[in-house]
Scaffold this motif. Structure first.
Motif, PDB file in Angstrom:
ATOM      1  N   GLU B 208       0.851  -1.194   0.000  1.00 25.55           N
ATOM      2  CA  GLU B 208       0.000   0.000   0.000  1.00 25.55           C
ATOM      3  C   GLU B 208       0.887   1.245   0.000  1.00 25.55           C
ATOM      4  O   GLU B 208       2.024   1.217   0.479  1.00 25.55           O
ATOM      5  N   LEU B 369      -6.646   4.094  -8.825  1.00 20.50           N
ATOM      6  CA  LEU B 369      -5.560   3.780  -9.755  1.00 20.50           C
ATOM      7  C   LEU B 369      -5.671   2.339 -10.244  1.00 20.50           C
ATOM      8  O   LEU B 369      -6.083   1.452  -9.509  1.00 20.50           O
ATOM      9  N   ILE B 384       2.278  -0.960  -6.761  1.00 20.18           N
ATOM     10  CA  ILE B 384       1.565  -0.362  -5.625  1.00 20.18           C
ATOM     11  C   ILE B 384       0.209  -1.071  -5.570  1.00 20.18           C
ATOM     12  O   ILE B 384      -0.424  -1.297  -6.605  1.00 20.18           O
ATOM     13  N   ARG B 385      -0.234  -1.468  -4.368  1.00 20.42           N
ATOM     14  CA  ARG B 385      -1.427  -2.304  -4.278  1.00 20.42           C
ATOM     15  C   ARG B 385      -2.681  -1.556  -4.720  1.00 20.42           C
ATOM     16  O   ARG B 385      -3.377  -1.985  -5.641  1.00 20.42           O
ATOM     17  N   THR B 386      -2.985  -0.450  -4.058  1.00 20.62           N
ATOM     18  CA  THR B 386      -4.167   0.337  -4.410  1.00 20.62           C
ATOM     19  C   THR B 386      -3.867   1.803  -4.125  1.00 20.62           C
ATOM     20  O   THR B 386      -2.875   2.124  -3.464  1.00 20.62           O
ATOM     21  N   MET B 388      -5.845   6.108  -4.584  1.00 25.72           N
ATOM     22  CA  MET B 388      -6.671   7.029  -5.374  1.00 25.72           C
ATOM     23  C   MET B 388      -5.835   8.263  -5.663  1.00 25.72           C
ATOM     24  O   MET B 388      -5.020   8.659  -4.828  1.00 25.72           O
ATOM     25  N   GLY B 427      -3.851   6.838   0.086  1.00 23.24           N
ATOM     26  CA  GLY B 427      -3.496   5.433   0.204  1.00 23.24           C
ATOM     27  C   GLY B 427      -4.262   4.748   1.311  1.00 23.24           C
ATOM     28  O   GLY B 427      -4.970   5.396   2.090  1.00 23.24           O
TER      29      GLY B 427
END
Lengths: 444, 429
Positions: B208, B369, B384-386, B388, B427
């Protein structure tokens, strides 16, 4: 016929589209266009062959053999054997309309819209637009098994856009209503005024601050949540392709025990399907029951290969092959009142209205955007905020639903998938989510 | 064509001016489900759009059955009765335009061997990294369109289009790529397959990201989606004159960084559907919307230009349900200072989830993303996991620090990857 096909069907849709565009008081467009499209699907020795034709070529009473041949020929590029399941076939009655839009002249519709337009006036309002659309379709379906249906369905509706501007800030208010129950534009000044007032109020709203927080979703946005976060991932074609996070999770507890999510194409709402687009009877499908994943949405093909679900969810645009789709998707009522939900939230954000959303079902990530919201402080709604969105992971977010309201409401809209747009409704009662990732234009 | 002449003759009896747009197309496609071809399809059709002008009122209607053109003409006339009159200055007359097709590859036919070859090439490319195909598609189309009007204009052309797309997955990491071209030498299915596999395979196991301000590199796909959501609509003359554009009244002002230009160049060789005339038969030309940061022009079709006393810019396109001409663009090119945008550390964003939910008026957005990576030393490194990103699309025009040398053509936009400074990333870390 000697062609070695295993199945074929044909769906022809003929109709008329009427559009009226009132832009800043001027009628920019008001008129009708015509279409006639047919799609023939043949299941060859291996996979599908599809033929799409339109206009004069679609004008047949009985399906020409040459079209079956052409669709069969198209199937020759396939190299995987596709099984399909036989399904029950039945046509639900299309409910009668209160006032058939076809009985109302274009002249009168324009007059009604111009009248509605007057209600959009107000301080700081710099742009106002009303769009009306009416799609009148006759659908004829038949297959090689002897099923044959013809039905007529008219979908109509309107949208109101108001733009407000002051001191360099520009904001918009948008309202719409679409229906299958007949002309819906009379006496709708209330909705027009709502769009105007929203635009005006948003001028003074604060930009939302992003971060992880408790969030309350209103019925419209919670409906989009059900649609994006759960509905798409439960579509049998995505499960079959291996691009759904819900693959292999049937009978697992994937969310809060409060949560039941349904897709019901037989419900006479905007996403109504009297029969699905491959002749299957439509019926209520409980995707999630008390938090447990119970059924996938299926076509004849995906039911045969994936199982664990219900066919009757296969839909296509006129002239295009049908794929697995949602229709009327909603979260069932819980037992909390709105006041309890806001009070229980204590500190967080209330998100209202929808500007749409999107999902990556394989990765299990979704995003959707509210039109506006309110901060919740000490269990009460306070400051209005704008441009607030929410994103999350499907499997994690469904467990964070801590309260479900008792005020289910459905909202009509359109859904896009694989280049096809179909009418749907989404709905839910108010929902409380713990640990929601809220996006706003400011961060700490 | 006899049909077109018949319609124009009949229309002239009842209207001051008339126009017929006739289009015909044929296409075939093959669809992958996992690694096999599950669907073969063929499509053919034609359509006519009739537009008439009477006393400054415009009426339009379309049908996909040319045989029923009389109903269509009646509907166009009926529609003109309701439309608001405007100071109409006439449809264009014929000009000496070279009608040689600019986007036609004669090797493209509806031969199934073509799509099978494209599918095989996609799959070959996809073997570059360990990931599974979930779905994919290859299609070819041949189309023909003719525009004719009562002033003697009659232009006709043919075009070809080839399209491939592939979706892949590895664990829970997805990768999507597509490519469109008019020419078989330009389409690159191997690259499309390789890229989809790269993002699926290498997106696994991401950490993250911490919430904060970052330098962000947006891929052509990501930046074009943001341009589509707010910047392109704000350049439409109709939105400018009806209070729906933040650019209204700002001609001559700085609306982007000094080095940023946004130009519609209909004849740019990278375009996928170049044509010497627009959707109303006006000869196309280069339009600088933004030149070195300064707003220079808006886009107009005839209706909007005449209504508001502006000069037409030949920006009409034929899309949408009614088939009526509407304001669009041909090859919208984003240009900025070229640099090695991946050398310094940045968050690389391959795609966005929900770009269409941006506020089209204010330009504010916050979107998830898709396939994000930390990039440095010229390459993508840790996934990168997740996350915005949020901000304002119009502000982004001021935050472009550099552009990649290579560009991609995505529909009617031609864009590089762009490096932006100071972008908020939210994040879950």
């Amino acid at each position: 016929m000697s062609l070695p096909y295993r199945y074929y069907d044909v769906r022809r849709v003929t109709g008329e589209v009427t559009q009226i565009d009132v832009d800043n008081g001027r009628v920019e467009q008001a008129g009708s266009s015509f279409f006639d499209k047919a799609v023939i699907r043949v299941l060859g020795e291996k996979g599908w062959g599809i033929l799409s034709v339109s206009g004069e070529e679609a004008e047949f009473e009985t399906l020409p053999e040459s079209f079956i041949q052409e669709a069969y020929d198209a199937s020759q590029v396939t190299n995987v054997h596709i099984p399909i399941q036989e399904t029950p076939s039945h046509l639900h009655v299309v409910p009668a309309m209160k006032e058939n839009p076809a009985d109302v002249s274009l002249d009168e519709k324009v007059t009604i819209l111009l009248d509605m337009y007057k209600a959009t006036n107000g301080q700081d309002i710099v742009s106002r637009r009303i769009n009306y659309i009416e799609k009148d379709e006759t659908v004829s379906f038949s297959d090689c098994l002897g099923h044959a249906y013809t039905y007529h369905l008219c979908r109509c509706g309107f949208s109101v856009l108001a733009v407000a501007s002051r001191a360099g800030v520009v904001q918009m208010g948008y309202e719409r209503d679409h229906t299958i129950s007949g002309l819906n534009i009379r006496h709708r000044q209330d909705l027009a005024r709502e769009a105007t007032e929203r635009a005006q109020k948003l001028l003074d709203a604060k930009p939302a601050k992003g971060g992880v927080m408790r969030a309350v979703l209103d019925p419209e946005l919670a409906g989009v949540f059900a649609h994006e976060a759960v509905g798409h991932a439960s579509e049998g074609d995505l499960v079959k392709e291996g691009s759904s996070i819900l693959k292999g999770k049937i009978n697992e507890q994937i969310g809060s025990t409060l949560l039941t999510i349904v897709d019901d194409p037989s419900l006479p709402q905007f996403g109504f399907c009297p029969v699905d687009d491959e002749g299957t009877e439509t019926k209520r499908t409980e995707i999630i029951k008390n938090g447990i994943l119970s059924a996938y949405l299926h076509s004849k093909e995906t039911l045969a290969s994936v199982g664990d679900g219900v066919a009757g969810h296969c839909r296509g645009m006129p002239g295009v092959e049908p794929i697995v789709r949602m229709s009327n998707t909603f979260i069932e009522n819980g037992d909390s009142t709105y006041d309890e939900i806001i009070s229980e939230c204590r500190s967080g954000i209330l998100l209202k209205g929808s500007r749409g959303g999107q999902v990556d079902p394989g990765r299990g990530m979704f995003q959707f955007n509210a039109e506006y919201g309110f901060l919740i402080e000490n269990g009460e709604c306070t400051t209005m905020v704008r441009d607030v969105s929410l994103s999350g992971e499907i499997l994690q977010t469904l467990h964070t639903i801590s309260l479900i309201g008792n005020d289910l409401a459905l909202h009509p809209g359109y859904c896009g998938k694989g280049g096809q747009t179909v009418p749907v409704t989404d709905g839910a009662p108010h929902l409380l989510l713990d640990n929601a990732v809220v996006g706003g234009c400011e961060i700490d | 064509m006899r049909l077109i002449e018949d319609i124009l003759r009949a229309a002239k009896q009842v209207a001051d001016e008339a126009e017929v747009f006739y289009a015909q197309s044929e296409s075939i496609a093959a669809d992958l489900k996992r690694d096999r071809i599950a669907i073969g399809s063929k499509s053919k059709g034609s359509g006519i759009i009739i537009r008439i002008i009477k006393d400054g009122r415009i009426g339009v209607s379309c049908t996909d059955n040319p045989k029923t053109w009389k109903n269509c003409l009646d509907a166009a006339c009926a529609s003109a009765r309701f439309s608001d009159p405007l100071p109409w200055k006439g449809l264009p007359g014929p000009e000496k335009i070279d009608q040689k097709p600019l986007a036609f590859d004669k090797r493209i036919t509806t031969d199934p061997a073509l799509v099978i070859d494209l599918i095989n090439r996609l799959k070959t490319g996809a073997e570059a990294y360990a990931a599974d195909i979930t779905s994919g598609s290859a299609s070819v189309a041949i189309s023909e369109h003719t525009i004719a009007n009562s002033n003697g204009l009659y232009y006709s052309t043919t075009g070809t289009q080839v399209h491939v797309s592939l979706e892949m997955i590895a664990g829970q990491s997805t990768g999507y790529e597509s490519d469109t071209a008019w020419n078989l030498d330009i389409i690159d299915p191997e690259k499309t397959g390789k890229e989809a596999a790269f993002f699926a395979a290498n997106g696994q196991g991401g950490e993250e990201i911490e919430t904060g301000m970052y330098d962000v590199v947006l891929s052509p796909m990501a930046i074009s989606q943001l341009l589509d959501a707010a910047v392109i609509p704000a350049l439409s003359g109709r939105n400018v004159h009806t209070g729906r554009s933040v650019f209204a009244g700002k001609i001559g002002e700085h609306i982007a960084g000094d080095t940023i230009s946004l130009i519609d160049d209909p004849m740019d060789s990278r375009g996928v559907a170049n044509c010497a005339w627009d959707g109303e038969g006006m000869p196309v030309r280069k339009i600088p919307f933004i030149e070195n940061g300064i707003l220079r022009s808006f886009a107009y079709d005839l209706r909007t230009a005449y209504r508001y006393g502006e000069n037409p810019t030949a920006s009409a396109v034929r899309t949408g349900q009614s088939g009526a001409p509407a304001i669009g663009n041909h090859n919208l090119i984003l240009k900025g200072p070229e640099s090695d945008i991946l050398s310094e550390k940045a968050v690389y964003v391959h795609d966005l989830i929900g770009a269409h939910t941006a506020n089209p008026m204010s330009g504010d957005f916050s979107v998830e993303l898709s396939s994000p990576f930390f990039a440095y030393d010229g390459e993508l490194h840790e996934p990168i996991r997740t996350g915005m990103i949020s901000g304002n699309i119009f502000d982004i025009l001021h935050k472009i620090q550099g552009c990649s040398t290579d560009t991609r053509t995505l529909g009617s936009t031609i864009v590089p990857s762009v490096r932006l400074s100071g972008i908020s990333v939210i994040g879950r870390g």
